[in-house]
Every structure is written in C-alpha cells, then in structure tokens.
Scaffold this motif. Sequence first.
Motif, short mmCIF file in Angstrom:
data_model
loop_
_atom_site.label_atom_id
_atom_site.label_comp_id
_atom_site.label_asym_id
_atom_site.label_seq_id
_atom_site.Cartn_x
_atom_site.Cartn_y
_atom_site.Cartn_z
N ASP A 161 33.55 39.17 25.59
CA ASP A 161 34.96 39.47 25.29
C ASP A 161 35.19 40.98 25.22
O ASP A 161 34.36 41.72 24.67
N VAL A 162 36.33 41.38 25.76
CA VAL A 162 36.76 42.77 25.59
C VAL A 162 37.72 42.84 24.41
O VAL A 162 38.17 41.82 23.89
N THR A 163 38.01 44.02 23.97
CA THR A 163 38.86 44.19 22.79
C THR A 163 40.14 44.96 23.12
O THR A 163 40.79 45.52 22.24
N GLU A 164 40.51 44.95 24.39
CA GLU A 164 41.75 45.61 24.80
C GLU A 164 42.20 45.05 26.13
O GLU A 164 41.44 44.35 26.83
N ALA A 165 43.42 45.35 26.50
CA ALA A 165 43.98 44.87 27.77
C ALA A 165 43.28 45.52 28.95
O ALA A 165 42.76 46.64 28.85
N GLY A 166 43.28 44.80 30.06
CA GLY A 166 42.79 45.35 31.31
C GLY A 166 43.95 45.92 32.13
O GLY A 166 45.09 46.00 31.66
N PRO A 167 43.69 46.32 33.37
CA PRO A 167 44.75 46.89 34.21
C PRO A 167 45.73 45.82 34.68
O PRO A 167 45.47 44.62 34.56
N LEU A 168 46.84 46.25 35.20
CA LEU A 168 47.77 45.34 35.87
C LEU A 168 47.13 44.85 37.17
O LEU A 168 46.17 45.43 37.67
N GLY A 169 47.71 43.77 37.73
CA GLY A 169 47.19 43.37 39.03
C GLY A 169 47.24 41.90 39.37
O GLY A 169 46.66 41.49 40.38
N VAL A 170 47.89 41.04 38.56
CA VAL A 170 48.01 39.63 38.91
C VAL A 170 49.03 39.49 40.04
O VAL A 170 50.16 39.98 39.92
N PRO A 171 48.66 38.86 41.16
CA PRO A 171 49.63 38.69 42.26
C PRO A 171 50.86 37.91 41.78
O PRO A 171 50.76 36.97 41.00
N GLN A 172 52.04 38.32 42.30
CA GLN A 172 53.29 37.68 41.91
C GLN A 172 54.00 37.11 43.15
O GLN A 172 53.82 37.62 44.26
N PRO A 173 54.79 36.05 42.97
CA PRO A 173 55.37 35.33 44.12
C PRO A 173 56.23 36.18 45.03
O PRO A 173 56.30 35.92 46.24
N GLN A 174 56.88 37.20 44.51
CA GLN A 174 57.79 37.98 45.34
C GLN A 174 57.07 39.01 46.20
O GLN A 174 57.70 39.66 47.04
N GLU A 175 55.75 39.15 46.01
CA GLU A 175 55.02 40.15 46.79
C GLU A 175 54.76 39.64 48.21
O GLU A 175 54.69 38.43 48.46
N GLY A 176 54.58 40.57 49.15
CA GLY A 176 54.31 40.21 50.53
C GLY A 176 52.87 39.81 50.76
O GLY A 176 52.00 39.97 49.89
N LEU A 177 52.59 39.30 51.94
CA LEU A 177 51.25 38.81 52.27
C LEU A 177 50.21 39.92 52.20
O LEU A 177 49.09 39.71 51.72
N ASP A 178 50.55 41.11 52.67
CA ASP A 178 49.59 42.21 52.62
C ASP A 178 49.17 42.51 51.19
O ASP A 178 47.99 42.78 50.91
N SER A 179 50.14 42.47 50.26
CA SER A 179 49.84 42.74 48.86
C SER A 179 48.93 41.66 48.29
O SER A 179 47.97 41.95 47.57
N HIS A 180 49.23 40.39 48.63
CA HIS A 180 48.39 39.30 48.14
C HIS A 180 46.98 39.39 48.71
O HIS A 180 45.99 39.22 47.99
N ASN A 190 38.13 36.74 50.48
CA ASN A 190 38.74 37.10 51.75
C ASN A 190 39.97 36.26 52.01
O ASN A 190 40.36 35.43 51.17
N THR A 191 40.58 36.41 53.18
CA THR A 191 41.85 35.73 53.45
C THR A 191 41.69 34.22 53.41
O THR A 191 42.52 33.51 52.80
N THR A 192 40.65 33.68 54.04
CA THR A 192 40.44 32.23 54.03
C THR A 192 40.22 31.72 52.61
O THR A 192 40.77 30.68 52.21
N GLU A 193 39.44 32.45 51.83
CA GLU A 193 39.16 32.04 50.46
C GLU A 193 40.42 32.14 49.60
O GLU A 193 40.63 31.33 48.69
N MET A 194 41.26 33.12 49.86
CA MET A 194 42.55 33.23 49.16
C MET A 194 43.38 31.97 49.39
O MET A 194 43.95 31.40 48.44
N ILE A 195 43.46 31.52 50.63
CA ILE A 195 44.23 30.31 50.95
C ILE A 195 43.69 29.13 50.16
O ILE A 195 44.44 28.37 49.54
N GLY A 196 42.37 28.95 50.19
CA GLY A 196 41.76 27.83 49.48
C GLY A 196 41.98 27.90 47.99
O GLY A 196 42.31 26.89 47.35
#
Length: 555
Positions: A161-180, A190-196
């Motif tokens: 366990d960490v004791t503080e927040a980490g960086p931002l970076g969770v993908p969000q629905p409004q982002e484009g494919l390149d960002s995801h 990789n791209t195939t694993e992202m799809i799965g």
Amino acid sequence: MGQTSSIAASLCIALAIMQNCPSVVAYTWPDPQIDLLESIRFQQNGFRQYGLAFGVVPCHSMANMQETGRSDSAEWFRTAYHDMATADVQAGTGGIDSSIAFETDREENKGKAFNESIGFFVAFHSARSSMADMVALGALFSVESCSNGEVMIPFRGGRQDVTEAGPLGVPQPQEGLDSHTAAFARQGFNTTEMIGLVACGHSIGGVHGSNFPEIVDVVDDIDNQASRHDFDETFDNFDNSVATQFVANNSQNPLAFGHNETTRSDFRIFNADGGDLIRKMAESQQFFWDTCSTLLERMLNTVPANVKLTEVIQPIPVKPNNLFIAVNRNGTMTISGEVRIIEDGTTSADREVTIHLKSRTGEPISIDPVVATTHEELQVHGYYKNIPSFSSYLFSTKAVSTNTGISSFDIEIKDGDNVTMHQNNGQGYPLQDALLVQKEGTCTRQAFIGRDSNNTLEVTAAVRDDMAFESVQLWVPKPVNMIGSLSSRFEPTAVEMTKTESLNGTGYSLYTGSFWFMINSVGPMKTFDLVADGPNGMVQNNFTKWADVPICKST
C-alpha cells in the motif's frame, strides 16, 4: 509434506486453470506471506469464513442497498482497473497499490464505487493482507463469481500500500483512440490487449447516468436509482455478450453506440485492429474466457517495480489453524487447535485424524492419541465452481507436562485403509512453548463514541523461566486513519509487559500488558504479536487475531 497422491491430483484437477500445482507440495507451514491470503481466497462460506467473496454473490448483489441500479461486481472490477490504470511500467511506478483510495475526488474517478469498495475491503485489511491485495482479490472474486467459476484467475499476494495519491491517467470515454492507445501502452498493454481488456471489463455492469449524464439519460426509476444503462443484455454474467452484440451491430453498449458520439470509446477501441479480436471473442465463449483470464491476471499483477509478488497461492491441503497453548497451575499444558483438510472426494465416513505431539527436545510424547473431531458445522465451501471445500478437525489435550513441553506435531489421516502421515516437509508442524498467549486473562473490547471506535486489548502471556528473557513486549500493528482515504496504515507499536506472577511448579511466569487505540471506523482486522529477547535469543509469537481471544467481561 506427505500428501496422498489423490489429494494432490484432485487439487490440480479442481483448479486446472491455475498453474504450478507442484508448488503446493513445496509449501511449508507457516508462511506469513500467504497463509492469511490463502484463507481469504478460499474460505468463502462456512466455518471460519472470511466472507470477502460474499459481496459479489450473486453477481448482481450490492452491499449498500440504499441505491438500486448498482452492483459490487462491476464496481470492484472498476476499482481495481482505476487503481492500476495510472501505472507506468517503463518507469516501474504505480499499478495496484491502493492509491485509488486517495484519488476518489478526481474527475476521472466519478461516483461512489471507489470509496464504498474500499469501505467494504477494510474488514479484511491487516498487517498481512494489504489493501492493495484486497483490491486485487475484489476484482478476482467479481470475475469468478460472475462466470460461476468458469474463469479462475491465478492469485499472487504481496502488493504494498502507498500512503498518498498517484498521478492522473485513467482513460476517459471522451478521449480519442490515440490517447487510449498511449494510456494502455503506459500500463503495459498493446493495442490488441487493450481491446481485450476493455471487452473483459465491460462484460459486467454498465454506465450510470447519475455519474455520466452526458453519456446516458438519467431515468426516474425506483428500481434503477443510479440510472444504469447496461453494456450488454447479460450485465450480471461474465460472458462474451458484449462482443457478440457489438459484432452483430445490435449492441446496447452506450460506449459503443450511445447518442453521444464523443464518448463512444468502446466503438473506437474495438475497431482499433479492424475488429479482428472482438470478432474472435464473439465467435467463442471459451476464447473470450481464456483471453480475459490471461489479461486480467496481468492487470492484477501490475505493481511497482520494487514489489515482489508471491508464487501463485494454491489451496493448502492440510493446514493447522487457531493453535493455542495454555499453562495450567497443576503443571500441565493445554494444547488446542484445528486442522483444516481439503475435501478431495475420497473422504471415508469414518475418517480418523490424530495429532502426534513431540516434546520440547523433539521426541514423541507418550500419551493417549490426541484425536481431532469434526461435524457438519466445521465445513467451509466456495460460492461457485472450482473452489475447493474443506473440513476442520478440532483437538485439545491437557496431558502434556510443562517439564516435557512441546516443539511440533505431525498429523495422521486415516481414510479407510489409506493412512497418511503429514509431517510438513519432514519438519513437523512447529510450536514454541517459551512465549505463550494465555487466553485466560487475555481479552478485547470495543466501544463506540460517535463514528470513532475505542479498541482495547489486554494480554496475559505465559513465559518460560529458563529462557531468562530480559524483555517481554506486546507488539500491536496500530491502525491509523489517513487523510483523504477510507483505508488505514499500520503503525507497529511496542508495549513492555510486566511480570505479575510466578506459577509455582510449572517453570513459567505470567506477564501482562495492555494497549488501546482510537480509529474513525470499526477498523481493519486487528492482530497482535508477542516478542521476548534475552541471552538465549529472541522468541516471537506472531499474528494472534483479536477475534480469536475472548471479549472482556463487563466490570
């Protein structure tokens, strides 16, 4: 360990999807890294159940019944992914480390799911079971329950366990494919694993209008107060419907064909390879499950580079538990405990379990056989397929002299004509008799002051005089609230114990010590250790659970 071949074989068959069955044979009790996690993993329902899996059985269940249209299974999975999603595998940072508990006020972590999931996991959090391990187990139980055990994910422990927040970076629905694509690459996919991985994650649950009104409509429905719009027609079944409906072009998935084109992230992701993988996942249920099992194991094992996970935790066929030795004033010792034995389908109706004790010097103790007994209430089962069942056998004896003492025991199991002696890889199951928790004189109490709880521990220890200890201490992993999180951290705290009495004729003296703390919750799993040191070395009596000693009587 001396298991019968039938136990080892049935274990591998029952959990065939898990690997490394031979590692079960190499297990030596006790192992502080895995023993508690193994119990939480497999003791799901029945005697000494840990009950974490209960939160996702059945798949559509919701522990917080105050709001309809939600399910723990989808929210626990989402919690694990969002915890992992800020990982940077090249830098060796982030992953499943429970930082999500500090990140619930972020735009990328909308909704009540994260705080309420952490709030459920707290009861299973301890000095030997990190919150990060509970986050991983929560997602694992979700998938296993929602597939009725068709998808069994190998589980490794040891997350920190960490004791503080980490960086931002969770993908969000409004982002484009390149960002995801870049975000998943940062996470190690990789791209195939992202799809799965997205298809696997969106096999259960849906999008809540209460959190994302820009994606789905808010509805006025007492049975769907969260305004959930399901990803597929089987939102509470971990199957390939999310893929089959997408390929058939009749998907109800709001992230694929929703009215807001900007937030159709699943549509963009599923087509990132021209639709090849999602078609394969649609064509074969087994391919979908196998793909998800592999990807989800990797997701759960994404941890910071400095964290070393255990080997895959397998069910332990023969495992002692709840062992206590009490020193009696007449010069004898009461030795009691349990033996949990896996049920492999070969148990005879007249099974006999016998405990063979060895003296302080390692010699067999010549007393009447110590027979361990069981009954129906001492069984524990899984909630779904491929989780083994166990029976516990209880034993107790007062026939051992304090002069003889005890160092270990062997376990003999007789099933009809099949007799097996379990000797813990030739070492015996160890017991030390120099530093003992005396249940008589040890107790706990908990009192609530508003939302705070006052937790008190009073411990009596029996200490062997010939060890000439110079220091006898009570150690408590003190849970401490953390700002910005519903989780806790543990602060090891030592209290010197005081000699209060010599037990004439026994070779032991009694020591007492007490400890108390306040915490803003019921609190995590509470434990304590005894540590004694002197010219003959250090002795420890570790990880006694507060729940295993009596509650203090009212005064």
